[in-house]
Motif scaffolding. Sequence first.
Motif, PDB file in Angstrom:
ATOM      1  N   ASN A 187       0.858  -1.183   0.000  1.00 42.28           N
ATOM      2  CA  ASN A 187       0.000   0.000   0.000  1.00 42.28           C
ATOM      3  C   ASN A 187       0.894   1.234   0.000  1.00 42.28           C
ATOM      4  O   ASN A 187       1.699   1.434   0.919  1.00 42.28           O
ATOM      5  CB  ASN A 187      -0.914   0.020   1.218  1.00 42.28           C
ATOM      6  CG  ASN A 187      -1.950   1.130   1.125  1.00 42.28           C
ATOM      7  OD1 ASN A 187      -2.918   1.021   0.378  1.00 42.28           O
ATOM      8  ND2 ASN A 187      -1.738   2.212   1.861  1.00 42.28           N
ATOM      9  N   TRP A 316       0.578  -6.995  -5.231  1.00 36.93           N
ATOM     10  CA  TRP A 316      -0.709  -6.302  -5.345  1.00 36.93           C
ATOM     11  C   TRP A 316      -0.551  -4.890  -4.781  1.00 36.93           C
ATOM     12  O   TRP A 316      -0.281  -4.712  -3.600  1.00 36.93           O
ATOM     13  CB  TRP A 316      -1.789  -7.070  -4.593  1.00 36.93           C
ATOM     14  CG  TRP A 316      -2.031  -8.440  -5.148  1.00 36.93           C
ATOM     15  CD1 TRP A 316      -1.544  -9.617  -4.674  1.00 36.93           C
ATOM     16  CD2 TRP A 316      -2.813  -8.758  -6.290  1.00 36.93           C
ATOM     17  NE1 TRP A 316      -1.971 -10.663  -5.448  1.00 36.93           N
ATOM     18  CE2 TRP A 316      -2.758 -10.163  -6.456  1.00 36.93           C
ATOM     19  CE3 TRP A 316      -3.566  -8.006  -7.205  1.00 36.93           C
ATOM     20  CZ2 TRP A 316      -3.415 -10.827  -7.483  1.00 36.93           C
ATOM     21  CZ3 TRP A 316      -4.223  -8.664  -8.227  1.00 36.93           C
ATOM     22  CH2 TRP A 316      -4.150 -10.056  -8.359  1.00 36.93           C
ATOM     23  N   SER A 318      -1.776  -0.937  -3.961  1.00 36.31           N
ATOM     24  CA  SER A 318      -2.921  -0.089  -3.627  1.00 36.31           C
ATOM     25  C   SER A 318      -2.396   1.250  -3.144  1.00 36.31           C
ATOM     26  O   SER A 318      -1.196   1.456  -3.004  1.00 36.31           O
ATOM     27  CB  SER A 318      -3.787  -0.752  -2.548  1.00 36.31           C
ATOM     28  OG  SER A 318      -3.031  -0.979  -1.370  1.00 36.31           O
ATOM     29  N   SER A 342      -2.825  -4.373  -9.810  1.00 36.65           N
ATOM     30  CA  SER A 342      -3.647  -3.517  -8.954  1.00 36.65           C
ATOM     31  C   SER A 342      -4.631  -4.354  -8.151  1.00 36.65           C
ATOM     32  O   SER A 342      -5.185  -5.341  -8.656  1.00 36.65           O
ATOM     33  CB  SER A 342      -4.411  -2.502  -9.797  1.00 36.65           C
ATOM     34  OG  SER A 342      -5.387  -1.818  -9.019  1.00 36.65           O
ATOM     35  N   VAL A 343      -4.884  -3.934  -6.909  1.00 40.69           N
ATOM     36  CA  VAL A 343      -5.875  -4.630  -6.084  1.00 40.69           C
ATOM     37  C   VAL A 343      -7.286  -4.477  -6.650  1.00 40.69           C
ATOM     38  O   VAL A 343      -8.210  -5.164  -6.197  1.00 40.69           O
ATOM     39  CB  VAL A 343      -5.860  -4.124  -4.629  1.00 40.69           C
ATOM     40  CG1 VAL A 343      -4.544  -4.441  -3.945  1.00 40.69           C
ATOM     41  CG2 VAL A 343      -6.171  -2.623  -4.553  1.00 40.69           C
ATOM     42  N   GLU A 344      -7.442  -3.623  -7.648  1.00 45.97           N
ATOM     43  CA  GLU A 344      -8.747  -3.478  -8.287  1.00 45.97           C
ATOM     44  C   GLU A 344      -9.196  -4.813  -8.886  1.00 45.97           C
ATOM     45  O   GLU A 344     -10.397  -5.092  -8.973  1.00 45.97           O
ATOM     46  CB  GLU A 344      -8.692  -2.403  -9.367  1.00 45.97           C
ATOM     47  CG  GLU A 344     -10.052  -1.996  -9.901  1.00 45.97           C
ATOM     48  CD  GLU A 344      -9.987  -0.758 -10.775  1.00 45.97           C
ATOM     49  OE1 GLU A 344     -11.052  -0.153 -11.022  1.00 45.97           O
ATOM     50  OE2 GLU A 344      -8.875  -0.380 -11.214  1.00 45.97           O
ATOM     51  N   PRO A 350      -8.864   0.808  -5.510  1.00 45.81           N
ATOM     52  CA  PRO A 350      -7.403   0.907  -5.386  1.00 45.81           C
ATOM     53  C   PRO A 350      -6.916   1.875  -4.322  1.00 45.81           C
ATOM     54  O   PRO A 350      -5.904   1.622  -3.672  1.00 45.81           O
ATOM     55  CB  PRO A 350      -6.967   1.362  -6.791  1.00 45.81           C
ATOM     56  CG  PRO A 350      -8.061   0.928  -7.689  1.00 45.81           C
ATOM     57  CD  PRO A 350      -9.320   1.016  -6.894  1.00 45.81           C
ATOM     58  N   ASP A 351      -7.622   2.991  -4.147  1.00 43.43           N
ATOM     59  CA  ASP A 351      -7.186   3.989  -3.173  1.00 43.43           C
ATOM     60  C   ASP A 351      -7.708   3.716  -1.767  1.00 43.43           C
ATOM     61  O   ASP A 351      -7.443   4.489  -0.851  1.00 43.43           O
ATOM     62  CB  ASP A 351      -7.642   5.388  -3.600  1.00 43.43           C
ATOM     63  CG  ASP A 351      -6.918   5.878  -4.847  1.00 43.43           C
ATOM     64  OD1 ASP A 351      -5.943   5.229  -5.250  1.00 43.43           O
ATOM     65  OD2 ASP A 351      -7.331   6.903  -5.417  1.00 43.43           O
ATOM     66  N   LYS A 353      -7.783   0.406   0.037  1.00 41.56           N
ATOM     67  CA  LYS A 353      -7.547  -0.919   0.608  1.00 41.56           C
ATOM     68  C   LYS A 353      -7.485  -0.864   2.127  1.00 41.56           C
ATOM     69  O   LYS A 353      -7.979  -1.766   2.812  1.00 41.56           O
ATOM     70  CB  LYS A 353      -6.243  -1.521   0.078  1.00 41.56           C
ATOM     71  CG  LYS A 353      -5.928  -2.896   0.692  1.00 41.56           C
ATOM     72  CD  LYS A 353      -4.668  -3.491   0.119  1.00 41.56           C
ATOM     73  CE  LYS A 353      -4.365  -4.841   0.774  1.00 41.56           C
ATOM     74  NZ  LYS A 353      -3.855  -4.709   2.147  1.00 41.56           N
TER      75      LYS A 353
END
Length: 390
Positions: A187, A316, A318, A342-344, A350-351, A353
């Motif tokens: 992150n 991953w 974020s 991306s965690v998407e 994404p912003d 997490k």
Amino acid sequence: MASSANNAIISKLRGLKTRRALVISAGGIRSGIQVLYMGYTGDDWEVFSTAYLPWPQKVGDLIIRLNETEEPVALSDIGWLDYKVTMLILDAAKAALVNAHKSVGKPHYAALNKPTLWKGPTGENLQQSNWNLLVGDELYLANSLGIPVMTEFLRHNMLAGGPGVLPTFPGSMIVAKKTEGVGLFLNIGTVARMTIIDKKAGKLLMEADTGPGTVLIDKCALEAECPGGIDRDGQLTARGYPNAECLETLAGDNWLSKAAPKQASPEIFTHLLNHPCLKVLSSIDRMATITALTAISAYEFYRREYKGAQQPEALWVSGGGGNNLALLDYLRASFDPIPVRSVEELDIPPDMKVPLTLGLTVDAFIRGKTIPWETGVHPKIKPLGRWTAP
């Protein structure tokens, strides 16, 4: 009395097969207010809506002054800040509710990560214990929305003997179930934080800050007069070239070489911008070098600390730094052959997490799962946070 009230709230929520919750995270100094309106059924989740509210300039300036400087601040300013933040939190919560479809219905509770004005050691020798000062009135929020609010997560971690970290496990474990094998997460906020999870063993292998996230990149962007002071997508940075010798020197910083577990605040990295090797570079080459440092410091931390034989499926990413395409390119070069994704792709905004894993952790706690205080020394401190009823 307070314990009985907490138990009554949890008992009522636990009796619901599905729960709806507002997760409000305003803990980041520069992140503003992030809100997720979510539904939970066991380990499954659904994001109904999101909202984001940046700090107004005066609010942001005061929070930064209280966190990063020793400039005196009037008590009247702190009182005004407490009031203003409370109103902004309520506005952000209402925005998320408005953005959700009417069929979703009203939330059953809220989880609130309040802004911290100061966090650190207290006592005569400044080493006896950690404590924090917060702003935001959870009772006003509870009364305004008509739902119970759980808050003060960092403080409860401190009461358990920890340094004051936001609880994101088992939330991170639930997210990792969507990955294969070892889950490797980064992150990138103002500080970069890595989480490594062995899904098969059900273990959190590592969670620690790795180094600067966007804090130094944003300062360089401001000096380079980027629009809004941020090179958000990394277009200007991509025009520069990292200086390899300077990058190696900066990566040797004592904190960056420190073993896990470790936790950082953004201001501890600002001295790196004064290093002579950066001063002689052009503004865009300086930005490129600092951006590469975020990637290199994350990789070097992973290389030193991860001892497992199995290579992670992916890194991953974020956080706001995930929007910086130049930074993503540096991460790909550093972590190759591990792909950067991306965690998407895991159904995570994404912003957001961090608030999502906080929300999953709170709901797991409501369901009766034990929340480990990994760094705690007082196991009798069981509650995850403090409930406030309307």
